[in-house]
Scaffold this active site. Structure first.
Site, PDB file in Angstrom:
ATOM      1  N   ASP A  65       0.861  -1.172   0.000  1.00  0.00           N
ATOM      2  CA  ASP A  65       0.000   0.000   0.000  1.00  0.00           C
ATOM      3  C   ASP A  65       0.905   1.233   0.000  1.00  0.00           C
ATOM      4  O   ASP A  65       2.099   1.151   0.322  1.00  0.00           O
ATOM      5  CB  ASP A  65      -0.899  -0.021   1.236  1.00  0.00           C
ATOM      6  CG  ASP A  65      -1.874   1.143   1.258  1.00  0.00           C
ATOM      7  OD1 ASP A  65      -2.532   1.386   0.234  1.00  0.00           O
ATOM      8  OD2 ASP A  65      -1.957   1.827   2.291  1.00  0.00           O
TER       9      ASP A  65
ATOM     10  N   ASP B 128      -0.198   5.145   0.823  1.00  0.00           N
ATOM     11  CA  ASP B 128      -0.396   6.160   1.864  1.00  0.00           C
ATOM     12  C   ASP B 128      -0.408   5.511   3.239  1.00  0.00           C
ATOM     13  O   ASP B 128      -1.189   4.601   3.503  1.00  0.00           O
ATOM     14  CB  ASP B 128      -1.707   6.906   1.625  1.00  0.00           C
ATOM     15  CG  ASP B 128      -1.534   8.404   1.741  1.00  0.00           C
ATOM     16  OD1 ASP B 128      -0.803   8.844   2.642  1.00  0.00           O
ATOM     17  OD2 ASP B 128      -2.107   9.134   0.916  1.00  0.00           O
TER      18      ASP B 128
ATOM     19  N   ASP C 170      -1.304  -0.606   6.069  1.00  0.00           N
ATOM     20  CA  ASP C 170      -1.537   0.035   7.365  1.00  0.00           C
ATOM     21  C   ASP C 170      -3.003   0.013   7.757  1.00  0.00           C
ATOM     22  O   ASP C 170      -3.342   0.432   8.860  1.00  0.00           O
ATOM     23  CB  ASP C 170      -1.048   1.488   7.340  1.00  0.00           C
ATOM     24  CG  ASP C 170      -1.934   2.378   6.469  1.00  0.00           C
ATOM     25  OD1 ASP C 170      -2.202   1.992   5.303  1.00  0.00           O
ATOM     26  OD2 ASP C 170      -2.367   3.443   6.944  1.00  0.00           O
TER      27      ASP C 170
END
Length: 341
Positions: free
Chosen positions: A26, A28, A225
């Site tokens: 991922d 961001d 995250d």
């Protein structure tokens, strides 16, 4: 409770960059935040790649085309080509192309990344419900997306035109805070029409399929995250995952995670790619990791000392075991405060 329910973070004697051939990362909150590189991200990625791990960047943001994302990563210090970037725009474009005739017109509510992905699949982006579209597709269009675009989508969907969405993330991080994401825009059309779209992005299977098709990964490791997109996407794809604590997920959310949100591994940041993972051992009615022992007895209890992450791993085992195939509701405030998490 199924035998397949994860009740503890897994151990790995091998460094993760050796145990897996491809990291599906991922962006961001993992690689960058607010456009700037997350601490330790760049050197960790460079070392993992230098030692043979393939890197691919997987994003639900359908606005930017892959070459723009690759240029950003290159500017941050991780040389990246467009082929190493996989977006939800690509996933939804493939999904549409499998269900409508080649060359079909597709009404687009979104940005250039979505239009480019549709053209890549031989589809023609159009702007109006009166252009006789074979489908409607929504993807994040940025803060300047005009309100009238939602009206065009509603006109077409209300006529029975099939409706697709790149993803349904309700929020998106920005330099000024949390902004409405594509999921919020999808809700506008849903409320007005009463319809439901087909969705391609994380955590759903079309996104994972797109990623595997484009990378050829045989032993992928999803790195993210967010529990509800990255980790659940890995769960749905039946592959392993690494949660890093540089983004939106905190210790309390991790301990309360239901089975589909429980990562295989937990680490502070992307340096976790370059290490093994310690074992969590069940003993004496508790779970030990490093110098810590965690127990679930009406509330979570923690004894011992050592690295805070080991304490968190032990707590995960205690909380997840107690919760079984549900979500833990045990109070974790005191033990997380003790770990500084």
């Amino acid at each position: 409770m199924s035998d397949t329910v994860r009740t503890s973070p897994a151990a790995s004697e091998q460094r993760l960059n050796e145990a897996y051939d491809t990291a599906l990362l991922d962006l961001d909150g993992v690689v960058y935040a607010g456009g700037e590189a997350v601490a330790h991200a760049v050197p960790s990625l460079l070392e993992a790649r230098e030692q043979g791990m393939h890197l691919a960047y997987v994003t639900n943001n359908a606005l930017r085309p892959p070459d723009a994302v690759a240029e950003h990563l290159t500017d941050l210090g991780v040389p990246t080509g467009p082929a190493e970037v996989i977006t939800s725009a690509q996933a939804v474009a493939r999904l549409i192309s499998e269900q409508v005739p080649a060359g079909s017109r597709i009404l687009v509510v979104g940005g250039e990344g979505l239009r480019l992905a549709l053209r890549e699949r031989g589809l023609e982006p159009v702007e109006s419900a009166d252009d006789d579209p074979a489908a409607v597709v929504q993807g994040y269009g940025g803060p300047e997306l005009a309100w009238g675009r939602f009206a065009e989508a509603c006109y077409a969907v209300s006529r029975g035109v099939p409706w697709y969405a790149s993803n349904t993330d309700l929020t998106i991080p920005s330099g000024r805070g949390i902004a409405p994401g594509n999921g919020a825009a999808v809700e506008v059309v849903r409320i007005a029409t009463g319809a439901d779209p087909q969705v391609a992005g994380k955590p759903l299977p079309p996104m994972h399929r797109e990623t595997i098709l484009r990378t050829g990964a045989r032993r992928p490791l999803v790195v993210g995250d967010r529990l509800d997109t990255d980790i659940e996407g890995a769960f749905n794809g039946e592959v392993d995952s690494l949660l890093v604590l540089t983004g939106v997920t905190d210790g309390a959310a991790l301990l309360a995670a239901p089975p589909e949100h429980r990562p295989t591994y937990v680490d502070a940041d992307l340096r976790g790619l370059l290490t093994g993972q310690p074992e969590v051992v069940a003993e004496d009615g508790g779970h030990r990791c490093g110098g810590w022992t965690a127990r679930a007895a009406g509330a979570l209890e923690l004894t011992g000392e050592g690295a805070p992450l080991d304490g968190l791993r032990a707590l995960c085992a205690a909380a997840w075991t107690e919760a079984g195939d549900g979500a833990s509701r045990l109070d974790a405030g005191k033990v997380l405060a003790r770990l500084g998490l």
